[in-house]
Design an enzyme around this catalytic site. Structure first.
Site, PDB file in Angstrom:
ATOM      1  N   ARG A   1       0.628  -1.238   0.009  1.00 59.39           N
ATOM      2  CA  ARG A   1      -0.026   0.001   0.039  1.00 59.39           C
ATOM      3  C   ARG A   1       0.823   1.433   0.135  1.00 59.39           C
ATOM      4  O   ARG A   1       0.622   2.327   0.502  1.00 59.39           O
ATOM      5  CB  ARG A   1      -0.928  -0.116   1.283  1.00 59.39           C
ATOM      6  CG  ARG A   1      -2.118  -1.150   1.093  1.00 59.39           C
ATOM      7  CD  ARG A   1      -2.911  -1.016   0.047  1.00 59.39           C
ATOM      8  NE  ARG A   1      -4.238  -1.651   0.261  1.00 59.39           N
ATOM      9  CZ  ARG A   1      -4.253  -2.949   0.030  1.00 59.39           C
ATOM     10  NH1 ARG A   1      -3.103  -3.649  -0.623  1.00 59.39           N
ATOM     11  NH2 ARG A   1      -5.276  -3.796   0.142  1.00 59.39           N
TER      12      ARG A   1
ATOM     13  N   GLU B   1      -4.816   3.206   6.196  1.00 57.17           N
ATOM     14  CA  GLU B   1      -4.322   3.330   5.111  1.00 57.17           C
ATOM     15  C   GLU B   1      -4.894   4.592   4.120  1.00 57.17           C
ATOM     16  O   GLU B   1      -4.735   4.677   3.089  1.00 57.17           O
ATOM     17  CB  GLU B   1      -4.580   2.042   4.321  1.00 57.17           C
ATOM     18  CG  GLU B   1      -5.909   1.389   3.761  1.00 57.17           C
ATOM     19  CD  GLU B   1      -5.842   0.639   2.753  1.00 57.17           C
ATOM     20  OE1 GLU B   1      -6.325   1.182   1.400  1.00 57.17           O
ATOM     21  OE2 GLU B   1      -5.734  -0.333   2.543  1.00 57.17           O
TER      22      GLU B   1
ATOM     23  N   SER C   1     -10.905  -0.869   3.415  1.00 56.44           N
ATOM     24  CA  SER C   1     -10.097  -1.052   4.475  1.00 56.44           C
ATOM     25  C   SER C   1      -9.581   0.142   4.873  1.00 56.44           C
ATOM     26  O   SER C   1      -8.970   0.910   4.170  1.00 56.44           O
ATOM     27  CB  SER C   1      -8.534  -1.946   4.030  1.00 56.44           C
ATOM     28  OG  SER C   1      -9.105  -3.110   3.475  1.00 56.44           O
TER      29      SER C   1
HETATM   30  N1  EPU Z   1     -10.377 -11.265  10.102  1.00 59.19           N
HETATM   31  C1  EPU Z   1     -11.129 -11.355  11.271  1.00 59.19           C
HETATM   32  N2  EPU Z   1     -12.211 -10.488  11.303  1.00 59.19           N
HETATM   33  C2  EPU Z   1     -12.445  -9.503  10.535  1.00 59.19           C
HETATM   34  C3  EPU Z   1     -11.938  -9.527   9.324  1.00 59.19           C
HETATM   35  C4  EPU Z   1     -10.743 -10.394   8.855  1.00 59.19           C
HETATM   36  O1  EPU Z   1     -10.707 -12.042  12.267  1.00 59.19           O
HETATM   37  O2  EPU Z   1     -13.484  -9.072  10.861  1.00 59.19           O
HETATM   38  C5  EPU Z   1      -9.060 -12.245   9.680  1.00 59.19           C
HETATM   39  C6  EPU Z   1      -9.510 -13.304   9.342  1.00 59.19           C
HETATM   40  O3  EPU Z   1      -8.430 -14.218   9.839  1.00 59.19           O
HETATM   41  C7  EPU Z   1      -9.242 -13.296   7.773  1.00 59.19           C
HETATM   42  C8  EPU Z   1      -8.174 -12.378   7.754  1.00 59.19           C
HETATM   43  O4  EPU Z   1      -8.288 -11.395   8.747  1.00 59.19           O
HETATM   44  O5  EPU Z   1      -9.042 -14.409   7.367  1.00 59.19           O
HETATM   45  C9  EPU Z   1      -7.888 -11.719   6.388  1.00 59.19           C
HETATM   46  O6  EPU Z   1      -9.264 -10.897   6.027  1.00 59.19           O
HETATM   47  P1  EPU Z   1      -9.740 -10.429   4.609  1.00 59.19           P
HETATM   48  O7  EPU Z   1      -9.549 -11.920   3.695  1.00 59.19           O
HETATM   49  O8  EPU Z   1     -11.050 -10.019   4.500  1.00 59.19           O
HETATM   50  O9  EPU Z   1      -8.403  -9.504   4.159  1.00 59.19           O
HETATM   51  P2  EPU Z   1      -7.703  -8.346   4.932  1.00 59.19           P
HETATM   52  O10 EPU Z   1      -6.496  -8.609   5.355  1.00 59.19           O
HETATM   53  O11 EPU Z   1      -8.850  -7.841   5.994  1.00 59.19           O
HETATM   54  C10 EPU Z   1      -6.875  -7.238   2.600  1.00 59.19           C
HETATM   55  C11 EPU Z   1      -6.986  -5.848   1.867  1.00 59.19           C
HETATM   56  C12 EPU Z   1      -8.147  -5.842   1.315  1.00 59.19           C
HETATM   57  C13 EPU Z   1      -8.428  -6.895   0.231  1.00 59.19           C
HETATM   58  C14 EPU Z   1      -8.449  -8.312   0.990  1.00 59.19           C
HETATM   59  C15 EPU Z   1      -8.509  -9.665   0.288  1.00 59.19           C
HETATM   60  C16 EPU Z   1      -5.529  -4.491   3.317  1.00 59.19           C
HETATM   61  C17 EPU Z   1      -5.366  -3.311   4.230  1.00 59.19           C
HETATM   62  N3  EPU Z   1      -6.806  -4.672   2.912  1.00 59.19           N
HETATM   63  O12 EPU Z   1      -7.950  -7.227   3.802  1.00 59.19           O
HETATM   64  O13 EPU Z   1      -8.289  -4.490   0.276  1.00 59.19           O
HETATM   65  O14 EPU Z   1      -9.734  -6.782  -0.456  1.00 59.19           O
HETATM   66  O15 EPU Z   1      -7.198  -8.385   1.942  1.00 59.19           O
HETATM   67  O16 EPU Z   1      -7.140  -9.724  -0.268  1.00 59.19           O
HETATM   68  O17 EPU Z   1      -4.326  -5.212   3.033  1.00 59.19           O
HETATM   69  C18 EPU Z   1      -8.770  -2.212   0.510  1.00 59.19           C
HETATM   70  O18 EPU Z   1      -7.417  -1.864   0.739  1.00 59.19           O
HETATM   71  O19 EPU Z   1      -9.430  -1.155   0.790  1.00 59.19           O
HETATM   72  C19 EPU Z   1      -9.077  -3.544   0.608  1.00 59.19           C
HETATM   73  C20 EPU Z   1     -10.556  -3.880   0.809  1.00 59.19           C
END
Ligand code: EPU
Length: 344
Positions: free
Chosen positions: A163, A339, A237
């Site tokens: 990012r 972010e 996010s």
């Molecule tokens: N999780 C929780 N609770 C929650 C949300 C997430 O426990 O409420 C944990 C779970 O273990 C889950 C893990 O977090 O498996 C990862 O969650 P998710 O797959 O939703 O991905 P993220 O790391 O929260 C990132 C990006 C997103 C992108 C997704 C999918 C960042 C800051 N965000 O989110 O990007 O869509 O991966 O690849 O890196 C954005 O930047 O606006 C965005 C949506």
């Protein structure tokens, strides 16, 4: 250039803010005219792309808001399987991805449905489902806001990180990206490893997905997890996933054996901020996930997303974000950072 324009339609949080001046750029020549104008030399400026990653913390922007709206998608090179595509900054990102998939070009499919425009994509090196913009980014063209000249920034020159790019740091406010060139291919290996892609495909009886099927699966997964900004204001996010040293992670893992984690650079571990937020709360017994104040809250399906239900102000989100940061830090000893860009 217009005066006193309401920016509510131009930020996905849907906060009310007024721009002193507002100009929409439909052609790069208009941008050059603008930067030579006396107003531009006197006023500060804000470059607005899709408005999907910004938070207006005040209700007045005392300067010029520049909305990039130049369009066009062209094939620059077609050489065997290799294809270089140039997309103008004002192209809608989800539509661009959809079009590349329709043409059978691999390289951006996992970035489906990320709201925003092409010109903003390199600024924060957008990423999702195991893919980042930098993986298919060849170069971009950007206008120097002092001279009006177009410079080319190669992948290396952009200093991409998680990012991150040079446009958020050393060159912040100095250039406007006018178009981006992508290195795509007619052949490719689909990235299915990340998160719940495989589970989704299994549930839908898709054994070996096509490019189009993967694109559609990612759209469905995102739709199920992230709010539709037409209905509920958000900026995706809100925080970045923190990266911490292995030693610190091991201490945490002893206390919370179920903590999700992903290897990162050498000696570092990435922790999902969504998990940290879900496991913290305004009190010891209440989780932030699904928590709602009057106008703002934490999305019930993804704790990393802060939402605006309407009628609130940017400061409501600022206050909520601070409370979340504080409680996460108190419980886990990790400082999570936004972010989203705070304006001004
Ligand atoms: N999780 C929780 N609770 C929650 C949300 C997430 O426990 O409420 C944990 C779970 O273990 C889950 C893990 O977090 O498996 C990862 O969650 P998710 O797959 O939703 O991905 P993220 O790391 O929260 C990132 C990006 C997103 C992108 C997704 C999918 C960042 C800051 N965000 O989110 O990007 O869509 O991966 O690849 O890196 C954005 O930047 O606006 C965005 C949506």
């Amino acid at each position: 250039m217009k005066n006193n324009v309401n920016l509510q339609p131009y930020n996905s949080f849907g906060f009310k803010a007024t721009a002193k001046y507002f100009i929409e750029i439909n052609d790069v020549s208009e941008l050059k005219d603008l930067i030579q104008s006396p107003e531009f030399k006197q006023e500060k400026h804000l470059i607005l792309s899709g408005g999907n990653n910004i938070l207006f913390t005040e209700d007045f922007f005392d300067g010029i808001v520049i909305l990039m709206n130049n369009k066009g998608i062209d094939v620059l090179i077609e050489d065997g399987d290799d294809v270089v595509i140039r997309a103008q900054a004002g192209e809608d990102w989800p539509e661009f991805v959809k079009e590349m998939v329709r043409r059978g070009l691999y390289g951006v499919e996992n970035l489906a449905l990320i709201p925003g425009k092409v010109g903003a994509a390199p600024v924060q090196n957008i990423g999702a489902y195991g893919m980042e913009l930098k993986d298919s980014f060849l170069q971009c063209q950007a206008m120097d806001l002092t001279t009006g000249q177009i410079h080319i920034f190669t992948n290396e020159a952009c200093c991409f990180g998680y990012r991150e790019s040079i446009f958020k740091h050393e060159l912040k406010g100095q250039y406007i990206i006018t178009s981006v060139d992508f290195q795509l291919s007619k052949q490719g290996k689909l990235k299915l490893e990340y998160g719940n892609i495989k589970a989704y495909l299994e549930q839908n009886d898709i054994a070996s997905p096509s490019l189009q099927q993967l694109h559609d699966a990612i759209c469905a997964i995102r739709d199920a997890k992230l709010p539709d900004v037409e209905q509920i204001g958000s900026a995706g996010s809100f925080f970045k996933n923190p990266v911490i040293p292995v030693e610190q992670f091991e201490v945490l893992q002893n206390r919370y054996p179920e903590i999700p984690h992903f290897p990162d650079e050498e000696g570092m571990v990435k922790i999902p901020a969504g998990w940290l937020i879900e496991h913290s709360g305004p009190t010891d017994t209440v989780s932030w996930k699904g928590w709602r104040d009057e106008h703002v809250g934490v999305y019930e399906k993804q704790a990393l997303v802060l939402v605006h239900y309407g009628g609130g102000q940017g400061q409501d989100i600022v206050g909520l974000a601070r409370r979340i940061q504080k409680t996460v830090e108190e419980k886990f000893g990790i400082r999570i950072t936004p972010e989203v860009n705070f304006i001004p």
